[in-house]
Design a protein around this motif. Structure first.
Motif, PDB file in Angstrom:
ATOM      1  N   UNK A 132       0.802  -1.226   0.000  1.00 28.09           N
ATOM      2  CA  UNK A 132       0.000   0.000   0.000  1.00 28.09           C
ATOM      3  C   UNK A 132       0.838   1.280   0.000  1.00 28.09           C
ATOM      4  N   UNK A 133       1.977   1.257  -0.666  1.00 29.47           N
ATOM      5  CA  UNK A 133       2.853   2.425  -0.701  1.00 29.47           C
ATOM      6  C   UNK A 133       3.037   2.895  -2.136  1.00 29.47           C
ATOM      7  N   UNK A 134       3.538   4.095  -2.282  1.00 28.67           N
ATOM      8  CA  UNK A 134       3.863   4.609  -3.611  1.00 28.67           C
ATOM      9  C   UNK A 134       5.108   3.882  -4.131  1.00 28.67           C
ATOM     10  N   UNK A 135       5.356   4.008  -5.419  1.00 22.51           N
ATOM     11  CA  UNK A 135       6.546   3.386  -6.003  1.00 22.51           C
ATOM     12  C   UNK A 135       7.802   3.947  -5.342  1.00 22.51           C
ATOM     13  N   UNK A 136       7.836   5.251  -5.137  1.00 23.37           N
ATOM     14  CA  UNK A 136       9.001   5.876  -4.518  1.00 23.37           C
ATOM     15  C   UNK A 136       9.249   5.335  -3.110  1.00 23.37           C
ATOM     16  N   UNK A 137       8.193   5.237  -2.316  1.00 18.87           N
ATOM     17  CA  UNK A 137       8.327   4.706  -0.961  1.00 18.87           C
ATOM     18  C   UNK A 137       8.798   3.258  -0.981  1.00 18.87           C
ATOM     19  N   UNK A 138       8.266   2.490  -1.910  1.00 13.18           N
ATOM     20  CA  UNK A 138       8.655   1.087  -2.013  1.00 13.18           C
ATOM     21  C   UNK A 138      10.123   0.950  -2.381  1.00 13.18           C
ATOM     22  N   UNK A 139      10.574   1.717  -3.380  1.00 14.92           N
ATOM     23  CA  UNK A 139      11.977   1.634  -3.785  1.00 14.92           C
ATOM     24  C   UNK A 139      12.903   2.043  -2.642  1.00 14.92           C
ATOM     25  N   UNK A 140      12.546   3.074  -1.900  1.00 15.18           N
ATOM     26  CA  UNK A 140      13.350   3.488  -0.742  1.00 15.18           C
ATOM     27  C   UNK A 140      13.421   2.372   0.289  1.00 15.18           C
ATOM     28  N   UNK A 141      12.294   1.752   0.553  1.00 13.77           N
ATOM     29  CA  UNK A 141      12.250   0.656   1.517  1.00 13.77           C
ATOM     30  C   UNK A 141      13.096  -0.532   1.043  1.00 13.77           C
ATOM     31  N   UNK A 142      13.004  -0.843  -0.238  1.00 16.44           N
ATOM     32  CA  UNK A 142      13.781  -1.959  -0.777  1.00 16.44           C
ATOM     33  C   UNK A 142      15.276  -1.687  -0.663  1.00 16.44           C
ATOM     34  N   UNK A 143      15.663  -0.449  -0.892  1.00 15.36           N
ATOM     35  CA  UNK A 143      17.079  -0.078  -0.781  1.00 15.36           C
ATOM     36  C   UNK A 143      17.580  -0.332   0.632  1.00 15.36           C
ATOM     37  N   UNK A 144      16.745  -0.098   1.609  1.00 15.52           N
ATOM     38  CA  UNK A 144      17.130  -0.329   3.002  1.00 15.52           C
ATOM     39  C   UNK A 144      17.045  -1.800   3.396  1.00 15.52           C
ATOM     40  N   UNK A 145      16.263  -2.567   2.679  1.00 15.50           N
ATOM     41  CA  UNK A 145      16.049  -3.973   3.018  1.00 15.50           C
ATOM     42  C   UNK A 145      17.036  -4.913   2.318  1.00 15.50           C
ATOM     43  N   UNK A 146      17.314  -4.655   1.057  1.00 18.03           N
ATOM     44  CA  UNK A 146      18.212  -5.512   0.276  1.00 18.03           C
ATOM     45  C   UNK A 146      19.527  -4.779   0.023  1.00 18.03           C
ATOM     46  N   UNK A 147      20.622  -5.380   0.435  1.00 16.90           N
ATOM     47  CA  UNK A 147      21.928  -4.779   0.204  1.00 16.90           C
ATOM     48  C   UNK A 147      22.559  -5.426  -1.014  1.00 16.90           C
ATOM     49  N   UNK A 148      22.470  -4.741  -2.145  1.00 13.68           N
ATOM     50  CA  UNK A 148      23.091  -5.216  -3.371  1.00 13.68           C
ATOM     51  C   UNK A 148      23.927  -4.097  -3.977  1.00 13.68           C
TER      52      UNK A 148
END
Length: 127
Positions: free
Chosen positions: A63-79
């Protein structure tokens, strides 16, 4: 670091532009560390479409915007790399999200040897 040290996020709209979206998604999953779909659609619609298509992914936007999701993914997955595959409508999304690179679905299809579709997502080729 290995070349597959990549988090890849597709927009639903980008997948709809491909002739064989499920095949392209499965191909990308073989050379990425984490793969999933992000969308500005409501969570219900996004989840239904993903379930119907049978995508095996590591994340959804929820239930988040694309921007919020990408920010969250950046913090969750370290690649090493973070790539968002989108369309002309979503090309400005990564401008406000650190470390993400935008790749148009047309350019991604060319690089990965995926065919672009000529029918809408409601045609016989979906998924």
């Amino acid at each position: 670091m290995p070349s597959d040290d990549l988090t890849l996020a597709f927009s639903l709209q980008a997948l709809e532009k491909l002739a064989r979206p499920k095949r392209a998604f499965e191909d990308a999953a073989t050379w990425t560390s984490h793969i999933g779909i992000v969308s500005s659609e409501s969570s219900f619609i996004e989840r239904r479409r993903v379930r119907e298509a049978g995508y095996q992914q590591d994340f959804l936007s929820g239930p988040r915007s694309i921007e919020e999701t990408l920010s969250s993914l950046r913090n969750h997955f370290e690649t090493e790399r973070y790539v968002f595959v989108g369309t002309d409508e979503t090309d400005g999304v990564v401008e406000t999200v650190p470390d993400w690179t935008f790749q148009s679905v047309t350019d991604a299809a060319t690089a990965a040897d995926w065919r672009l579709g000529t029918t809408s997502a409601t045609g016989d080729d979906w998924p």
